[in-house]
Design a protein around this motif. Structure first.
Motif, short mmCIF file in Angstrom:
data_model
loop_
_atom_site.label_atom_id
_atom_site.label_comp_id
_atom_site.label_asym_id
_atom_site.label_seq_id
_atom_site.Cartn_x
_atom_site.Cartn_y
_atom_site.Cartn_z
N ALA A 48 0.98 -1.10 -0.10
CA ALA A 48 -0.07 0.08 0.08
C ALA A 48 0.77 1.32 0.01
N GLY A 49 0.87 2.06 -0.99
CA GLY A 49 1.49 3.40 -1.12
C GLY A 49 0.61 4.51 -0.95
N ASN A 50 1.05 5.67 -0.78
CA ASN A 50 0.13 6.89 -0.48
C ASN A 50 0.20 7.78 -1.81
N MET A 51 1.55 8.30 -2.06
CA MET A 51 1.72 9.42 -3.09
C MET A 51 1.79 8.78 -4.42
N ASN A 52 2.29 7.64 -4.85
CA ASN A 52 2.74 7.49 -6.26
C ASN A 52 2.21 6.15 -6.66
N PHE A 53 2.68 5.77 -7.89
CA PHE A 53 2.18 4.72 -8.41
C PHE A 53 3.37 3.66 -8.59
N VAL A 54 3.24 2.72 -7.74
CA VAL A 54 4.41 1.59 -7.54
C VAL A 54 3.99 0.38 -8.02
N LEU A 55 5.01 -0.20 -8.65
CA LEU A 55 4.80 -1.68 -9.13
C LEU A 55 6.00 -2.67 -8.88
N GLU A 122 15.89 -1.25 -6.22
CA GLU A 122 16.04 -2.84 -5.93
C GLU A 122 14.94 -3.28 -5.04
N ASP A 123 14.50 -4.49 -5.24
CA ASP A 123 13.36 -5.14 -4.56
C ASP A 123 13.73 -5.47 -3.12
N LEU A 124 13.30 -5.05 -2.38
CA LEU A 124 13.67 -5.57 -0.89
C LEU A 124 12.93 -6.76 -0.35
N ALA A 128 6.15 -6.95 5.01
CA ALA A 128 5.37 -5.96 5.26
C ALA A 128 6.10 -4.47 5.74
N ASP A 129 5.33 -3.23 5.59
CA ASP A 129 6.12 -2.03 6.02
C ASP A 129 5.68 -2.11 7.36
N TYR A 130 6.08 -1.15 8.41
CA TYR A 130 5.73 -1.51 9.99
C TYR A 130 4.36 -0.95 10.62
N VAL A 248 14.75 1.37 5.11
CA VAL A 248 13.99 2.80 5.07
C VAL A 248 13.76 2.98 3.87
N ILE A 249 12.44 3.47 3.21
CA ILE A 249 12.37 3.62 1.73
C ILE A 249 11.59 5.11 1.87
N ASP A 250 11.10 5.61 0.81
CA ASP A 250 10.22 6.63 0.26
C ASP A 250 10.76 8.22 1.01
N1 LIG Z 1 12.26 -1.06 -2.71
C1 LIG Z 1 11.23 -1.78 -2.32
N2 LIG Z 1 11.40 -3.32 -2.06
C2 LIG Z 1 10.13 -3.73 -1.58
N3 LIG Z 1 9.00 -3.25 -1.46
C3 LIG Z 1 8.75 -1.81 -1.88
C4 LIG Z 1 10.06 -1.13 -2.17
N4 LIG Z 1 9.87 0.24 -2.37
C5 LIG Z 1 8.23 0.16 -2.17
N5 LIG Z 1 7.85 -1.05 -1.94
C6 LIG Z 1 6.42 -1.25 -1.67
O1 LIG Z 1 5.47 -0.50 -2.11
C7 LIG Z 1 4.66 0.44 -1.26
C8 LIG Z 1 4.64 1.63 -1.71
O2 LIG Z 1 6.10 2.42 -1.92
P1 LIG Z 1 6.49 3.79 -1.30
O3 LIG Z 1 7.85 4.07 -1.82
O4 LIG Z 1 6.28 3.91 0.18
O5 LIG Z 1 5.39 4.64 -2.23
P2 LIG Z 1 4.54 5.84 -1.71
O6 LIG Z 1 5.39 7.12 -2.14
O7 LIG Z 1 3.61 5.84 -2.70
O8 LIG Z 1 4.01 5.69 -0.29
C9 LIG Z 1 5.57 0.29 0.11
O9 LIG Z 1 4.83 0.41 1.23
C10 LIG Z 1 6.32 -1.09 0.24
O10 LIG Z 1 5.13 -2.01 0.30
#
Ligand SMILES: Nc1ncnc2c1ncn2[C@@H]1O[C@H](COP(=O)(O)OP(=O)(O)O)[C@@H](O)[C@H]1O
Ligand SMILES: [Mg+2]
Length: 343
Positions: A48-55, A122-124, A128-130, A248-250
């Motif tokens: 689940a993301g918030n701001m962007n389109f993620v695949l 890179e795919d981590l 789940a997120d926290y 830590v992402i995003d």
């Molecule tokens: N590098 C990554 N590896 C694995 N899952 C990821 C990665 N980046 C994002 N995700 C998954 O995609 C979701 C949305 O990505 P995120 O960067 O948080 O986008 P947004 O800016 O839309 O919130 C994350 O909560 C996570 O579940």
């Protein structure tokens, strides 16, 4: 106008990414991002993301993450948002790549296409997120606490890259939703739809001029130039349980600002996730405060983040009843007014 038309109207000729294997495969080919004999097999939504389109792109050789910024908030397309945010994220990852203490917690940046606002990382893994912390009795582990504080301490000591973007448009958007919108008496958000009774519970904070003046002053600090590189959105939704530990992402809200801000976001979310006070104490002790760390400002930012999450638009999957929220809001307001909190 549907979203694709809206995008193409704003950026004629740019690639609008969708969950369509053929179109994404040809886009990746065109970018030269596929290896020899590599074929895109499938696409999926990674979380689940918030701001962007993620695949998540899965090929016959590996998987990686594609993230596209569009000129709106993906979760709330009625809210406009600056597409430059993806360049900030790319710059953040790229500038910190050589710093081991930080890089161990970050995905590698595999490619960035500024013209189409697409970042490849890179795919981590499928961890789940926290956000699970917001559910009752889910606690941060000692390893998590060490990871979060190591990351933040190291980040706040980094020499600021001279060309780090100001990210002012994103800060203005965030500023609106942190420091202003929640306190408008009529802002179109029906808090009773979030939780029955929340609308009335919010009124004292929307009508307290002294409180609002303090919040406004903190908002000006948020918008001013600071001395540290910040992640900018350091809450459980930006932390992932990767296959090899905490990641830590995003960092799209990253900017050069007050270190107090990142730590306060972390603290506010520990409180809303009802983490025990030992966790707060451990984090406060292990985080290495940069010189000049301002405890008053830190306390105020903690209170402000709590209030905006409880009565603003960016709601969280919290499991708090109304009376717990009311108590938290009272405390939050006190920390803002008194400029101090007990940890
Ligand atoms: N590098 C990554 N590896 C694995 N899952 C990821 C990665 N980046 C994002 N995700 C998954 O995609 C979701 C949305 O990505 P995120 O960067 O948080 O986008 P947004 O800016 O839309 O919130 C994350 O909560 C996570 O579940
Ligand atoms: Mg996110």
């Amino acid at each position: 106008m549907d979203l694709k038309q809206r995008f193409q109207h704003a950026y004629p000729g740019a690639f609008f990414m969708k969950n369509e294997v053929r179109a994404v495969a040809s886009y990746l080919q065109g970018q030269g991002w596929l290896n020899q004999n590599e074929e895109l097999v499938s696409l999926e939504k990674p979380g689940a993301g918030n701001m962007n389109f993620v695949l998540r792109a899965i090929t016959n050789q590996r998987s990686f993450i594609l993230k596209q910024a569009r000129p709106w908030v993906e979760k709330f397309p009625q809210i406009d948002a600056p597409v430059e945010r993806v360049a900030v994220e790319a710059k953040f990852f790229q500038s910190l790549e050589k710093i081991e203490a930080i890089n161990q917690f970050a995905p590698s940046c595999l490619g960035f296409d500024a013209a189409n606002f697409i970042l490849v990382t890179e795919d981590l893994g499928k961890g789940a997120d926290y956000s699970f912390l917001y559910q009752k009795d889910n606690l941060l582990t000692e390893t998590d606490i060490d990871g979060l504080t190591q990351y933040l301490s190291a980040l706040h000591q980094v020499a600021i890259p001279s060309d780090f973007p100001s990210n002012l448009a994103m800060r203005k958007l965030n500023h609106e939703h942190i420091f202003n919108f929640p306190y408008l008496e009529e802002n179109g958000l029906n808090l009773d739809e979030v939780q029955e009774g929340l609308k009335a519970a919010a009124i004292p904070y929307k009508t307290d001029a002294a409180l609002k003046a303090k919040i406004k002053a903190c908002g000006a600090i948020y918008l001013a130039q600071g001395n540290h590189l910040l992640h900018g959105d350091f809450y459980p939704g930006s932390w992932l349980k990767g296959t090899d530990g905490l990641k830590v992402i995003d960092p799209e809200f990253g900017f050069v600002g007050p270190a107090e801000f990142d730590l306060s976001i972390l603290f506010a979310h520990l409180l809303m996730a009802e983490q025990p006070s030992e966790v707060h104490k451990a984090i406060y002790k292990k985080y290495q405060q940069p010189a000049g760390f301002n405890e008053a400002l830190f306390s105020q930012f903690v209170g402000i983040e709590i209030l905006r999450r409880l009565i603003g638009i960016a709601q969280l999957p919290l499991s708090l009843d109304l009376s717990t929220k009311k108590k938290l809001m009272e405390q939050a307001a006190q920390w803002i007014i008194e400029e101090k909190m007990a940890i």
